[in-house]
Design an enzyme around this catalytic site. Structure first.
Site, PDB file in Angstrom:
ATOM      1  N   ALA A 123       0.804  -1.214   0.000  1.00 47.01           N
ATOM      2  CA  ALA A 123       0.000   0.000   0.000  1.00 47.01           C
ATOM      3  C   ALA A 123       0.841   1.270   0.000  1.00 47.01           C
ATOM      4  CB  ALA A 123      -0.930  -0.007   1.214  1.00 47.01           C
ATOM      5  N   ASN A 191       1.727  -2.845   8.121  1.00 49.56           N
ATOM      6  CA  ASN A 191       2.796  -3.502   7.376  1.00 49.56           C
ATOM      7  C   ASN A 191       3.493  -2.511   6.464  1.00 49.56           C
ATOM      8  OD1 ASN A 191       2.758  -6.358   8.187  1.00 49.56           O
ATOM      9  ND2 ASN A 191       0.672  -6.328   7.411  1.00 49.56           N
ATOM     10  N   HIS A 221      -1.567   7.604   4.096  1.00 51.54           N
ATOM     11  CA  HIS A 221      -0.186   7.564   4.571  1.00 51.54           C
ATOM     12  C   HIS A 221       0.594   8.741   4.002  1.00 51.54           C
ATOM     13  CE1 HIS A 221      -1.183   3.477   5.760  1.00 51.54           C
ATOM     14  NE2 HIS A 221      -1.467   3.179   4.506  1.00 51.54           N
TER      15      HIS A 221
END
Length: 269
Positions: A123, A191, A221
């Site tokens: 991601a 992760n 993020h």
């Protein structure tokens, strides 16, 4: 190139997507060889409903069927997936890379037997640039993650510290620390931070803040990297999959990484 036999460990949202694409022949040179699942009968029923011919086998026998195992399972069983494959000199693609941080012996095992652990981009964005910067000197790496509160519920860190994310009306900082600490406290959620740390300056020098934010519907993020070669500033907003803890792009990242294995041309580091 010879065909690569692929085994899928776990038939959740990501594992099912991979199985469907491999069975359709979407990835030339890659064959779906086997799967493993906690509920074998349920897995067999799903495969039959999808018209996919593939054996459901124990993890211990994966090396007999597959050249590469893709881990799409809970982090708690990472060793059960990795050890048989690595001891046989095979490859494992690890999505739960946060579980690798306290298990450096798995990397040693791969080195000893000629196996390989592959961590896909998942991601994140700009992982290639961070990997390149790490060939020089990286001074600092900081990451800020914002997720819908439902995507963080059940995290060990929240339960351990009695932190509630229910009924929030404004953003709440639920964690600030290192990537290593985050991986232990949020094994199903960050992760991305573990992958960033492995690509850059390690889990103890990579910092992360995690926010439960009722104002977002995506997993967001932001990454800031300061290096002697470049200053990187990156932002990504991932649409959650049917599992709110996992972004939809994660499965696509695995498909892209698998495609690179047999591609006549590879783009990116």
């Amino acid at each position: 190139m010879p065909s690569t036999r692929v085994g899928i460990a776990g038939l959740g949202a990501i594992g099912r997507t991979l199985a469907q694409r491999l069975a359709r022949g979407d990835l030339p040179g890659l064959d779906l060889a086997c799967v493993a699942a906690r509920d074998a009968a349920k897995a067999e029923a799903w495969l039959a409903a999808e018209g996919i011919t593939c054996p459901v086998v124990p993890l211990a026998t994966f090396p007999d069927h597959a050249d590469l195992a893709v881990e799409c399972a809970p982090a708690a069983i990472l060793e059960e997936i990795c050890r048989p494959m690595l001891e046989a000199g095979r490859r494992v693609m690890v999505l739960s890379c946060g579980a690798l941080l306290p298990r450096p012996d798995l990397v040693d095992l791969a080195r000893q037997h000629g196996g390989q652990i592959i961590v896909p981009t998942g991601a994140l964005i700009g992982l290639d640039a961070v990997t390149a910067a790490a060939e020089g000197i990286i001074h600092s790496v900081r990451m800020t993650t914002r997720k819908p509160p439902t995507g963080l519920m059940g995290a060990p860190h929240l339960e351990r510290h009695g932190i509630s994310v229910e009924g929030l009306t404004e953003p709440k900082l639920v964690f600030s620390g290192t990537a290593r600490e985050a991986a232990a406290g949020f094994p199903a959620n960050v992760n991305v931070a573990a992958a960033l740390s492995l690509a850059g300056i390690g889990p103890d020098r990579t910092s992360i803040d995690i926010w439960a934010d009722p104002g977002v519907t995506r997993n967001c993020h932001e990454i800031e990297v300061d290096a002697d070669s470049a200053r990187l500033s990156m932002r990504i907003e991932n649409i959650p999959s049917e599992n709110p803890k996992t972004g939809r792009i994660t499965a696509l990242s695995v498909l892209a990484a698998l495609r690179k294995l047999q591609a006549p041309m590879r783009v990116g580091t």
